[in-house]
Write an enzyme that holds these catalytic residues in place. Structure first.
Site, PDB file in Angstrom:
ATOM      1  N   LYS A  75       0.860  -1.179   0.000  1.00 19.23           N
ATOM      2  CA  LYS A  75       0.000   0.000   0.000  1.00 19.23           C
ATOM      3  C   LYS A  75       0.904   1.239   0.000  1.00 19.23           C
ATOM      4  O   LYS A  75       1.965   1.233   0.644  1.00 19.23           O
ATOM      5  CB  LYS A  75      -0.875  -0.024   1.264  1.00 19.23           C
ATOM      6  CG  LYS A  75      -1.911   1.087   1.355  1.00 19.23           C
ATOM      7  CD  LYS A  75      -2.737   0.901   2.643  1.00 19.23           C
ATOM      8  CE  LYS A  75      -3.853   1.908   2.762  1.00 19.23           C
ATOM      9  NZ  LYS A  75      -4.653   1.685   3.996  1.00 19.23           N
ATOM     10  N   SER A 150      -9.543   1.494   2.976  1.00 13.56           N
ATOM     11  CA  SER A 150      -8.668   2.276   2.136  1.00 13.56           C
ATOM     12  C   SER A 150      -7.602   1.461   1.406  1.00 13.56           C
ATOM     13  O   SER A 150      -7.020   1.945   0.430  1.00 13.56           O
ATOM     14  CB  SER A 150      -7.965   3.347   2.975  1.00 13.56           C
ATOM     15  OG  SER A 150      -7.138   2.751   3.958  1.00 13.56           O
ATOM     16  N   SER A 174      -9.639  -1.037   7.169  1.00 13.86           N
ATOM     17  CA  SER A 174      -9.075  -0.753   5.845  1.00 13.86           C
ATOM     18  C   SER A 174      -8.374  -1.931   5.182  1.00 13.86           C
ATOM     19  O   SER A 174      -8.027  -1.858   4.009  1.00 13.86           O
ATOM     20  CB  SER A 174      -8.108   0.430   5.920  1.00 13.86           C
ATOM     21  OG  SER A 174      -8.840   1.637   5.892  1.00 13.86           O
TER      22      SER A 174
END
Lengths: 484, 500
Positions: A75, A150, A174
């Site tokens: 990420k 996310s 997330s």
């Protein structure tokens, strides 16, 4: 050969090289860029060089870990020395980190090969990966729908077979929510299990790094490599890291699974989602687990509490992006006030601004006691809920999300309805507990996740129950039809 | 009527002192602390607030905070908490300062100050302890926090009209020590600061050098009519950068407030700055625009827990405190209370004394020379002892030269300014300056003979039993030998010759 385990077998057998795996992953990332927009930055040359080293280790028989030679994406909020880290934000669009995060160091010593960075909601704020300077990532099960967030990019990378595993971060769900939306396994370890050094902070007391993969066993391998005490993170827990995979016995007899009464109300949740989770629990019951109903009485307050704590911390954590030292500085400014105002106005997106404003408000004189302090008190009560619940059961099973992936754009104008989707996941962050989301079937062609929560530091029991479920089901073997 | 505001008003002063802790590395980062290095050379990603960095407490500071707590009779709190003080400024890399707010590491202490009862201000290097009273000043709290960087607006340094920031200082550990509003005059404020600095140096917590920015002071000042119990509205004097300015700034602020009150006005809460050029204070900003710092516990740090065992270890290893040293100087060296108090008034003096004693000087002579001649000389040169060139060994040998009769006390005093300013060996200096005492008996006999011959009438009156003229005759002999004759010997010879 798109799972971690399959790639491990292939590498060990000499059927494939790390070079090939990495090259293929990079090619697939490129091929799917337009349709899925999962990977937002590739480091092809460096990754190929690292893969070549892994292949040499293979020849010499010096395997570093089960991850050796296997490609992954991070990420875009975990820093790697010499590489950009943007957090999908304009304010960091040109930022190159001068140091490595702990997870990057540990992945390197494990021999894993980072091929690039994956999309996310800006500064990890969001549940749909729509709030990104790179544009939204798309769900491989239905590209009109969001992949969750996310950590949407890492989830899509795994779901669409770009890399067999990925790392995300989970502040309020997330990792677990996008795992649920995309039909992969996503795990949030106990708070403090994985060092946050080099993870760009959203909400420090809630953030935790964790893996995405197709199976629980693979997550156990990954966790073993990235977990462990780190002096550079004062909140890192000083406990030894067990061999999580060893705990995966497949045996759930004697295990008690708690179903929170407050989570299985059909108000606001898709009944078909609840039915699939109930069926998943029944599967474990038939394997010998005991199922009991438990109560988490403060469930009604968790979303509000979470958004008070998370935004308060975020408002302070994001103060450093001021245009002074690195990152974006607005051009043509003539004084200090203007530099701050314009750099931040231009650099942050709407959702980040909304949360900075909220967080600044709840910490302000006159409001602090009513909001932030009260939220901390509720947080203590939420922890108490779980402590009492875990006197009656060993793991808790819930839906990961109240519904399947929603359409892109459906909630962008209604942040509160987006926030309410976090109802099942935020508690684990508030209480610091480990949680995992497992595919447990499809509703109208879209994946559904079953969440399991465990006691703090007891990932072993959690992983054992989750693995037992996967041994008896094949939901995790399903792939999005257009991207398999 | 403005001349003597303190005749009508009582001033109430509380001081906030920020002192740099003497550690190898910064409060939350491994970057070294070195003064005078090139800008931005001692910085770590943590000090720059890079994305993803986390603070880790430097355990060195904990012992130093405990030491301060013990030395100020304070409570060392078993649990203290780091908070974030949020505000934007370019020298503050994270947009917040990590500090302690609701739960400081040290609370409820006190220190003693010596305050002269005469109007005369105390000497720079040592309080004039002849007429002093001691007073206890409360310490509300002391907490740990990180220093900020330094903004450089100077075009000459920055190379342009831009502002540049040097982060070498960012993250340097500070203790903020907050006094109770117990101080009642500018002189008391000065005495408190000197006493606090002395303690900090004694216990090796801080070098506390104001010029290096290691010791900074803010003063809260308010006036109330004499006899009133109610506190007046206070103003805060910020960043006073020298000892001299502390008392001057407070005096100026008292004058400003008194003038307003005399005119029937009201004091407005404000942050003030003192301008040494004009000798006046001016408003920096009004408190009604007070910043809201949005303090909350730093989620990146865990509470600081201090166990009894650690406190006892620090106690056992505590350097000697001023009061303990005074008692030891009296018992070990047989010094008077007066001399001992002067010598312990700062660590440098006490250490100099003991080194000079070890170099062979008799303790009483060393104490005498230091408390009178050396201190006077330092004050005249406006030097701190540490800045002076004289070594303890040099003072010891100067004293020895006097004791041996090779140098008269007067000549020795004459050598002192050179020794203080330039250093060097007293014996060599004495020879170079031709000040060696005249030990030639024949020469002295000759001069004595001449003086007696020229003053026959006085000799007669001495013989008649009036000793008074003897001193005059001695003076004549000393003058004729340019002070180099040993006064004892001259007196002996005079009496010998007069009385036959």
């Amino acid at each position: 050969m798109e799972t971690l385990e399959a790639q491990r077998v292939g590498l060990d057998a000499g059927d494939v090289s790390s070079r090939e795996l990495v090259t293929r992953a990079v090619a697939r990332a490129r091929e799917l860029a337009d349709r899925l927009n999962a990977v937002v930055g590739l480091r092809e040359e460096a990754a190929c060089a690292e893969a070549a080293e892994a292949d040499e280790r293979h020849v010499r028989g010096q395997l570093r870990s089960p991850l050796d030679g296997i490609p992954l994406v991070l990420k875009d909020n975990m820093v790697q020395c010499g590489e950009p880290t943007t957090c999908a934000s304009r304010i960091l669009e040109n930022f190159v980190s001068p140091y490595d995060s702990t997870v990057v160091e540990r992945l390197r010593s494990a021999g894993a090969v980072i091929i690039g960075r994956a999309n996310m909601d800006e500064f990890a704020m969001g549940s749909s990966t729509e709030h990104s300077i790179f544009g939204p990532s798309r769900n491989p099960w239905d590209t009109d729908r969001t992949c969750g967030g996310s950590s949407g990019g890492p989830a899509v990378a795994v779901a669409a077979g770009i890399t067999p595993f990925a790392l995300g971060s989970d502040t309020g769900g997330s990792i677990r929510q996008p795992a649920s939306f995309t039909g992969v396994v996503g795990m949030k370890p106990t708070y403090g299990r994985v060092s946050r050094w080099g993870l760009v902070a959203f909400a420090s007391s809630l953030d935790q790094i964790g893996p995405f993969a197709h199976s629980v066993r693979e997550c156990a391998w990954i966790l073993r490599e990235i977990a462990g005490h780190d002096r550079r993170d004062s909140t890192s827990l000083p406990f030894p890291v067990p061999d999580f995979a060893e705990a995966l016995t497949g045996d759930v007899s004697g295990l008690t699974i708690g179903l929170p009464r407050e989570y299985f109300v059909e108000q606001g949740a898709d009944p078909e989602v609840l039915a699939l989770v109930r069926a998943g629990v029944a599967e474990l019951e038939s394997a010998g687990a005991k199922v009991v109903e438990i109560s988490l009485p403060h469930t009604g307050y968790v979303v509000a509490t979470y958004y008070l704590v998370a935004t308060a911390e975020a408002s302070s954590n994001l103060a450093r992006y001021d245009g002074a030292r690195y990152g974006r500085r607005a051009s043509g400014v003539t004084n200090l006030e203007q530099m701050y105002r314009r750099s931040r106005s231009e650099g942050f997106g709407a959702e980040v601004k909304r949360r900075i404003l909220l967080g600044t408000y709840v910490l302000s004189a006159g409001y602090f006691d009513a909001y932030y302090r009260k939220a901390q008190q509720v947080r203590t009560l939420v922890r108490g809920d779980f402590e009492r619940a875990f006197e009656e059961c060993d793991v808790i099973a819930t839906p990961t999300c109240p519904e399947v992936a929603f359409e892109i754009g459906a909630k962008t104008d209604d942040p509160v309805s987006m926030y309410l989707g976090d109802i099942y996941t935020v508690s684990a962050n508030l209480a610091g507990l480990p949680g995992i989301s497992l595919p447990c079937g499809l509703v109208r062609g879209m994946p559904v996740g079953m969440q399991m929560l465990g006691r703090a530091m007891d990932e072993n029991t959690l992983l054992r129950a989750a693995d037992a479920f996967q041994r008896r089901t094949d939901h995790h073997a399903r792939r999005p039809p257009e991207f398999s | 009527m403005n001349r003597q505001p303190l005749a009508r008003y009582e001033v109430v002063i509380g001081l906030e002192v920020h002192t740099h802790l003497k550690t190898e590395s910064k409060l939350f980062s491994p970057a070294p602390i070195r003064y005078g290095d090139k800008p931005n050379h001692n910085v770590h990603p943590i000090d720059l607030g890079m994305p993803g960095v986390l603070p880790v407490l430097n355990r060195e500071v904990v012992d130093l905070a405990i030491r301060l707590g013990l030395a100020t009779h304070a409570v060392v709190n078993k649990r203290s908490v780091f908070s974030r003080k949020n505000y934007f400024y370019p020298d503050l890399p994270k947009g917040y300062q990590i500090s302690q707010y609701e739960e400081p590491v040290v609370s409820d202490g006190w220190i003693e100050i010596e305050q002269s009862t005469s109007a005369k201000a105390p000497a720079k290097n040592a309080a004039s302890v002849a007429d002093t009273v001691s007073k206890r000043i409360g310490i509300t709290r002391a907490h740990l926090e990180e220093d900020a960087g330094k903004s450089i607006h100077d075009a000459a340094v920055a190379g342009s009209d831009d502002t540049h920031v040097d982060f070498n200082r960012a993250g340097v550990p500070l203790l903020e020590i907050v006094s109770e509003p117990d101080l009642r005059s500018p002189a008391e404020a000065g005495a408190y600061l000197r006493s606090l600095r002395s303690i900090l140096r004694y216990i090796e917590v801080s070098d506390a050098e104001m010029e290096k920015g290691q010791f900074r002071c803010d003063a809260n000042v308010s006036l109330r009519p004499r006899g009133s119990e109610q506190l007046g509205t206070r103003t805060e004097l910020k960043n006073i950068n020298s000892f001299a300015n502390v008392e001057a700034a407070i005096t100026a602020e008292i004058a400003r407030q008194a003038a307003i009150l005399d005119d029937g006005g009201e004091i407005v809460q404000a942050t003030m700055a003192y301008d040494p050029e004009t000798g006046r204070t001016r408003v920096l900003r009004l408190k009604e625009n007070a910043d809201d710092y949005r303090y909350f516990d730093d989620p990146d740090l865990i509470p600081l827990i201090i166990g009894d065992e650690q406190i006892e270890q620090v106690r056992a290893a505590m350097p000697e405190l001023p009061e303990q040293k005074r008692e030891r100087f009296q018992s070990e060296y047989g010094l008077s209370d007066y001399d001992a108090r002067i010598l312990i008034s700062n660590r440098a003096l006490a250490d100099f004394f003991e080194q000079a004693t070890r170099a062979g000087g008799s303790p009483k002579s060393v104490a005498n020379w230091m408390s009178r001649d050396l201190l006077r000389e330092l004050n005249e040169c406006d030097l701190e002892l540490e800045q002076a060139a004289i070594t303890p060994a040099a003072l010891a040998s100067l004293i020895e030269l006097v004791a041996e009769g090779r140098l008269t006390a007067k000549s020795a005093r004459d050598l002192l300014p050179d020794l203080v300013r330039e250093g060097g060996e007293p014996e060599a200096l004495m020879q170079r300056r031709g000040l060696e005492a005249v030990s030639d008996s024949g020469l002295i006999d000759g001069v004595v003979g001449e003086v007696l011959a020229a003053n026959a009438a006085l000799v007669e009156s001495i013989r008649d039993g009036d000793d008074k003229p003897l001193n005059f005759l001695m003076g004549q002999v000393m003058k004729a030998t340019q002070g180099k004759a040993n006064p004892g010997e001259v007196r002996r010879k005079l009496i010998e010759k007069i009385r036959g």
